[in-house]
Scaffold this motif. Structure first.
Motif, short mmCIF file in Angstrom:
data_model
loop_
_atom_site.label_atom_id
_atom_site.label_comp_id
_atom_site.label_asym_id
_atom_site.label_seq_id
_atom_site.Cartn_x
_atom_site.Cartn_y
_atom_site.Cartn_z
N ALA A 50 -89.99 -13.82 -88.02
CA ALA A 50 -91.41 -13.72 -88.35
C ALA A 50 -92.28 -13.58 -87.11
O ALA A 50 -93.46 -13.27 -87.22
CB ALA A 50 -91.84 -14.95 -89.15
N ASP A 51 -91.72 -13.80 -85.95
CA ASP A 51 -92.46 -13.86 -84.69
C ASP A 51 -92.43 -12.51 -83.98
O ASP A 51 -91.36 -11.99 -83.65
CB ASP A 51 -91.83 -14.94 -83.81
CG ASP A 51 -92.49 -15.03 -82.46
OD1 ASP A 51 -93.67 -15.37 -82.40
OD2 ASP A 51 -91.80 -14.75 -81.46
N ALA A 52 -93.62 -11.92 -83.72
CA ALA A 52 -93.69 -10.60 -83.10
C ALA A 52 -93.11 -10.61 -81.69
O ALA A 52 -92.41 -9.67 -81.29
CB ALA A 52 -95.13 -10.10 -83.07
N ALA A 53 -93.38 -11.67 -80.92
CA ALA A 53 -92.86 -11.75 -79.56
C ALA A 53 -91.34 -11.78 -79.58
O ALA A 53 -90.68 -11.12 -78.76
CB ALA A 53 -93.42 -12.98 -78.86
N GLY A 54 -90.77 -12.54 -80.49
CA GLY A 54 -89.31 -12.61 -80.60
C GLY A 54 -88.71 -11.30 -81.02
O GLY A 54 -87.66 -10.88 -80.52
N ALA A 55 -89.37 -10.62 -81.97
CA ALA A 55 -88.88 -9.31 -82.42
C ALA A 55 -88.85 -8.32 -81.26
O ALA A 55 -87.87 -7.58 -81.08
CB ALA A 55 -89.75 -8.80 -83.55
N LEU A 56 -89.91 -8.31 -80.47
CA LEU A 56 -89.95 -7.39 -79.33
C LEU A 56 -88.87 -7.73 -78.32
O LEU A 56 -88.20 -6.85 -77.78
CB LEU A 56 -91.33 -7.43 -78.67
CG LEU A 56 -91.50 -6.56 -77.43
CD1 LEU A 56 -91.22 -5.09 -77.74
CD2 LEU A 56 -92.89 -6.72 -76.84
N GLU A 57 -88.67 -9.02 -78.06
CA GLU A 57 -87.66 -9.41 -77.09
C GLU A 57 -86.26 -9.00 -77.56
O GLU A 57 -85.43 -8.56 -76.75
CB GLU A 57 -87.71 -10.92 -76.85
CG GLU A 57 -86.83 -11.39 -75.71
CD GLU A 57 -87.17 -10.74 -74.38
OE1 GLU A 57 -86.23 -10.51 -73.59
OE2 GLU A 57 -88.36 -10.46 -74.13
N ILE A 58 -85.99 -9.10 -78.85
CA ILE A 58 -84.70 -8.65 -79.39
C ILE A 58 -84.52 -7.16 -79.12
O ILE A 58 -83.46 -6.71 -78.66
CB ILE A 58 -84.61 -8.95 -80.89
CG1 ILE A 58 -84.49 -10.45 -81.14
CG2 ILE A 58 -83.43 -8.20 -81.52
CD1 ILE A 58 -84.66 -10.85 -82.59
N VAL A 59 -85.55 -6.39 -79.42
CA VAL A 59 -85.48 -4.94 -79.22
C VAL A 59 -85.27 -4.61 -77.75
O VAL A 59 -84.44 -3.75 -77.40
CB VAL A 59 -86.76 -4.26 -79.75
CG1 VAL A 59 -86.78 -2.78 -79.39
CG2 VAL A 59 -86.86 -4.43 -81.27
N LEU A 60 -85.99 -5.28 -76.86
CA LEU A 60 -85.84 -5.01 -75.44
C LEU A 60 -84.44 -5.36 -74.94
O LEU A 60 -83.86 -4.63 -74.12
CB LEU A 60 -86.89 -5.78 -74.64
CG LEU A 60 -88.35 -5.39 -74.88
CD1 LEU A 60 -89.28 -6.21 -74.01
CD2 LEU A 60 -88.58 -3.90 -74.66
N GLN A 61 -83.89 -6.45 -75.44
CA GLN A 61 -82.54 -6.84 -75.02
C GLN A 61 -81.50 -5.83 -75.51
O GLN A 61 -80.61 -5.42 -74.75
CB GLN A 61 -82.21 -8.23 -75.56
CG GLN A 61 -82.97 -9.35 -74.88
CD GLN A 61 -82.50 -9.62 -73.46
OE1 GLN A 61 -81.45 -9.16 -73.04
NE2 GLN A 61 -83.29 -10.36 -72.70
N LEU A 62 -81.58 -5.45 -76.78
CA LEU A 62 -80.58 -4.55 -77.33
C LEU A 62 -80.67 -3.15 -76.73
O LEU A 62 -79.64 -2.53 -76.44
CB LEU A 62 -80.72 -4.47 -78.86
CG LEU A 62 -80.31 -5.73 -79.63
CD1 LEU A 62 -80.58 -5.54 -81.13
CD2 LEU A 62 -78.85 -6.08 -79.41
N THR A 63 -81.89 -2.64 -76.53
CA THR A 63 -82.01 -1.31 -75.96
C THR A 63 -81.61 -1.30 -74.49
O THR A 63 -81.11 -0.28 -73.99
CB THR A 63 -83.45 -0.77 -76.12
OG1 THR A 63 -84.39 -1.72 -75.60
CG2 THR A 63 -83.76 -0.47 -77.58
N ARG A 64 -81.80 -2.40 -73.80
CA ARG A 64 -81.35 -2.46 -72.40
C ARG A 64 -79.85 -2.30 -72.30
O ARG A 64 -79.34 -1.70 -71.34
CB ARG A 64 -81.79 -3.77 -71.74
CG ARG A 64 -81.32 -3.89 -70.29
CD ARG A 64 -81.82 -5.14 -69.60
NE ARG A 64 -81.25 -5.29 -68.28
CZ ARG A 64 -81.55 -6.24 -67.41
NH1 ARG A 64 -82.44 -7.17 -67.75
NH2 ARG A 64 -80.98 -6.30 -66.23
N LEU A 65 -79.11 -2.81 -73.26
CA LEU A 65 -77.66 -2.68 -73.24
C LEU A 65 -77.23 -1.22 -73.32
O LEU A 65 -76.15 -0.86 -72.84
CB LEU A 65 -77.04 -3.47 -74.39
CG LEU A 65 -77.20 -5.00 -74.32
CD1 LEU A 65 -76.68 -5.65 -75.60
CD2 LEU A 65 -76.49 -5.56 -73.10
N GLY A 66 -78.05 -0.39 -73.95
CA GLY A 66 -77.75 1.04 -74.03
C GLY A 66 -76.68 1.41 -75.03
O GLY A 66 -76.27 2.57 -75.10
#
Length: 201
Positions: A50-66
């Motif tokens: 439900a948390d926008a900051a957490g959602a963004l952090e998940i996306v940033l972590q997963l996309t960084r992995l490539g």
């Protein structure tokens, strides 16, 4: 609610990276997760938050992995929430399915679906990911040290280079741009969630 669905890229010719993906999600958002991440089908993982900051952090972590195509669905989720994400239902999950399918065709490997309201947040999110995709290994070294709380002088000592070299790496890596852009994307995501929830309620 934000539902993040990620599909492993090139899974037929690579190792199973689902355990690493689940770990990345937990490390990024941990106790903020509404539903714990799980393998939902084959090489696909999913979580809800439900948390926008957490959602963004998940996306940033997963996309960084490539190694992941990442879809974000924004919308309502049927309540009460079930014990696991595989049993959950609602428009946010439908949107996440659409988003991950589009992410597989996107150069930045990310997409967001929330109806017409999601177009601007998706565009800015993709710009942020594109900036990060251009970052070199040296730029990530500085990023990670500054994220630990070090200043540029301490980062220079840790890396054994001059403070000027750290500053140059930070500039080339777009760290100041990301520092300004990430909170803006987070605010857009939170506003989008509020708007979608009100309009669908």
């Amino acid at each position: 609610m934000f539902v993040v669905t990620a599909d492993q890229r090139d899974s037929q010719v690579s190792d199973d990276l689902v355990p690493a993906g689940l770990h990345a999600i937990t490390a990024a958002a941990g106790p903020r997760l509404a539903l714990a991440p799980e393998r939902t089908a084959g090489d696909e993982i999913q979580t809800a938050i439900a948390d926008a900051a957490g959602a963004l952090e998940i996306v940033l972590q997963l996309t960084r992995l490539g190694t992941w195509s990442v879809g974000i669905g924004v919308g309502l989720v049927e309540e009460p929430l079930p014990a696991n994400v595989r049993a959950a239902r609602g428009p946010a999950f439908v949107h996440a399915r659409d988003a991950v399918d589009r992410a597989k065709r996107a150069p930045t490997r990310v997409a967001l679906t929330a109806g017409p309201e999601g177009q601007d947040p998706e565009a800015l999110l993709r710009l942020l990911i594109e900036l990060r995709d251009r970052r070199t290994a040296e730029g990530w070294e500085v990023h990670d040290l500054l994220a630990e709380g070090l200043n540029q002088r301490d980062a220079a000592r840790r890396l054994g280079i001059s403070e000027g070299a750290v500053s140059l790496r930070a500039r080339n890596a777009g760290l100041r741009t990301e520092e300004a852009a990430a909170p803006a994307v987070q605010r857009l995501l939170a506003r989008l969630d509020d708007e979608v929830s009100r309009s669908r309620a």
